[in-house]
Write a protein that holds these residues in place. Sequence first.
Motif, PDB file in Angstrom:
ATOM      1  N   THR A 179       0.829  -1.207   0.000  1.00  0.00           N
ATOM      2  CA  THR A 179       0.000   0.000   0.000  1.00  0.00           C
ATOM      3  C   THR A 179       0.862   1.255   0.000  1.00  0.00           C
ATOM      4  OG1 THR A 179      -1.698  -1.210   1.256  1.00  0.00           O
ATOM      5  CG2 THR A 179      -1.868   1.184   1.199  1.00  0.00           C
ATOM      6  N   GLY A 180       1.920   1.248   0.816  1.00  0.00           N
ATOM      7  CA  GLY A 180       2.813   2.394   0.865  1.00  0.00           C
ATOM      8  C   GLY A 180       3.558   2.613  -0.437  1.00  0.00           C
ATOM      9  N   PHE A 181       3.928   1.540  -1.104  1.00  0.00           N
ATOM     10  CA  PHE A 181       4.620   1.665  -2.394  1.00  0.00           C
ATOM     11  C   PHE A 181       3.707   2.327  -3.420  1.00  0.00           C
ATOM     12  CE2 PHE A 181       5.744  -0.005  -6.597  1.00  0.00           C
ATOM     13  CZ  PHE A 181       7.082   0.360  -6.667  1.00  0.00           C
ATOM     14  N   LEU A 182       2.447   1.929  -3.468  1.00  0.00           N
ATOM     15  CA  LEU A 182       1.508   2.543  -4.413  1.00  0.00           C
ATOM     16  C   LEU A 182       1.289   4.013  -4.080  1.00  0.00           C
ATOM     17  CD1 LEU A 182      -1.163  -0.295  -4.793  1.00  0.00           C
ATOM     18  CD2 LEU A 182       0.753   0.249  -6.301  1.00  0.00           C
ATOM     19  N   GLY A 183       1.329   4.348  -2.783  1.00  0.00           N
ATOM     20  CA  GLY A 183       1.138   5.739  -2.380  1.00  0.00           C
ATOM     21  C   GLY A 183       2.193   6.673  -2.938  1.00  0.00           C
ATOM     22  N   ILE A 184       3.375   6.131  -3.237  1.00  0.00           N
ATOM     23  CA  ILE A 184       4.444   6.972  -3.801  1.00  0.00           C
ATOM     24  C   ILE A 184       3.982   7.624  -5.104  1.00  0.00           C
ATOM     25  CG2 ILE A 184       6.772   6.938  -4.789  1.00  0.00           C
ATOM     26  CD1 ILE A 184       7.381   4.535  -2.962  1.00  0.00           C
ATOM     27  N   PHE A 185       3.215   6.899  -5.906  1.00  0.00           N
ATOM     28  CA  PHE A 185       2.871   7.347  -7.253  1.00  0.00           C
ATOM     29  C   PHE A 185       1.590   8.172  -7.293  1.00  0.00           C
ATOM     30  CE2 PHE A 185       5.491   3.618  -7.405  1.00  0.00           C
ATOM     31  CZ  PHE A 185       6.464   3.972  -8.317  1.00  0.00           C
TER      32      PHE A 185
END
Length: 561
Positions: A179-185
């Motif tokens: 979830t945090g990785f997707l939040g980067i974009f």
Amino acid sequence: MRWSSQCAVGRSCPVLQPWLVGPSVEGAPASDAKPGTCPSPTDNAWVHMHLAWALLEADAAHLAVAFLVALQQNKQLIGDRGLLPCRAYLKSVQQYFREQGAWDAWSYAPTIIWLLDWSNMDFNLDLLALLGLGISSFVLITGCANMILMAALWGLYLSLVNVGQVWYSFGWESQLLETGFLGIFLCPWWTLSRLPRHTPTPWTVLWAFRWLIFRIMLGAGLIKIRGDQCWRDLTCLDFHYETQPVPSPLAYFLHRTPWWVHRFEALSNHFLELLVPFFLFLGRRMCILHGVLQILFQVVLILSGNLSFLNWLTIVPSLSCFDDASLGFLFPSGLAGLKDRALKLQDEEAQGAQSRPRHVGCAVRRVVNLSLGVLLAWLSVPVVLNLLSAKQVMNTTFGSLRIVNSYGAFGSITKERTEVILQGTASPNASAPDAVWEDYEFKCKPGDPWRRPCLITPYHYRLDWLMWFAAFQTYEHNEWILQLAGKLLVNDAQALSLLASNPFEGRPPPRWIRAEHWRYKFSLPGGKHAAEGKWWVRRRLGPYFPAVRLEDLEGYFREQD
């Protein structure tokens, strides 16, 4: 269709903004963007400004909780004098890959700690947790983020998970990282704004969040159907509320509901996990219905059990099912409100006050979004194969970066609840009939039958959870429990901070420690035990490990080495 400047400050206006109602939402939305330019966040094609903000805020909230848990528990669990020191773990990784080289060790356990001084690992762990807590709190409070900050949060938490060993082996750790990785974009490159002017919410990221919730729910449903027979005959809920890791107060009453209620609950679970996920692909209205159902489902699970931040975290990708037209009522329209800022941005566009981003930046952003989609598709291949496999495994990661993972929960249900109760005595002879054994109480797991079940979600007591797993294994499978016993034998303050009470507080430490195995059942509401104030009825099964002294444990660990 736009509002005038007067409308932009919340005065009575007869029409709604296009970004709020969502033009052509059943089909492909139209855009006012000129050919060769990037659409702005307020173009008709982009009706997810508030949604992106909500996803980032939810991401930040969960990361803040996770870093707070790390700050308060990591030293005791994986610090210099922890139950499973991470320094020893990293050294074992180095030893294993000594012939392949440093890069193999890095790729197996990517963590910033490789770059730090290992002489004070407690400081390193606190530093990572404090940095993460500070950044996530900043994003949560201000509502502002960029790719640099979100990537830092992801890297910091990845660094902790990859040295956390069994304490970080839960599926929601990987889910939080994904979830945090997707939040980067969702963010602009480096600018900070609650509503970035030139960073429309990428459809790639929205569908990545939807793909995440699809996998979470379908994976959980399939593992149940393929796993325990009680899920197929709809009887699992006869046991689950009583035997789940850390029951809540509501679980006490839900356990005693009629059998037909439990059958309905099990059937509803299958509907929500096996059928509802496909609503995502059936148009806007069904997608929104999916989001509503899944959020309500997670709220029920939050109230009925303490599954750390798992259910709160599962709400996050469910938000991607909505758009600003469905979320607009949640945001105030006052002069300082987020909605008013969006209206002002759109009004500025209408007056030509806002310039379009340069074509180069637009192209780079599109390449990044396309690359993200290709990466997620490639990493999803083993996940899809696992979903289709009759030998499906749950909560598995297929890469050390944990970008795309396999999920699932309660593939099997324990039918009886057993607990490991740690006890100490000051008696010089552990076998003496007059030896008085006193119980150690944990923060939240059942112990004292008179203690009410707690409600602590989304906080996570990692030791309490591992004690639940240890109860249906042996101490040989969980040697950390003997490490804990050794620390209790010297009244170690750091280890005792993980417990709710120390019966030897203010006294010399116990001479002996033992672990007893007990069977626990909820008392019957209105029955004799409940009338006495007991929430639990327990019966001793036998020793989990025999009484030991400090010198016994020293000899045991020397033999293991």
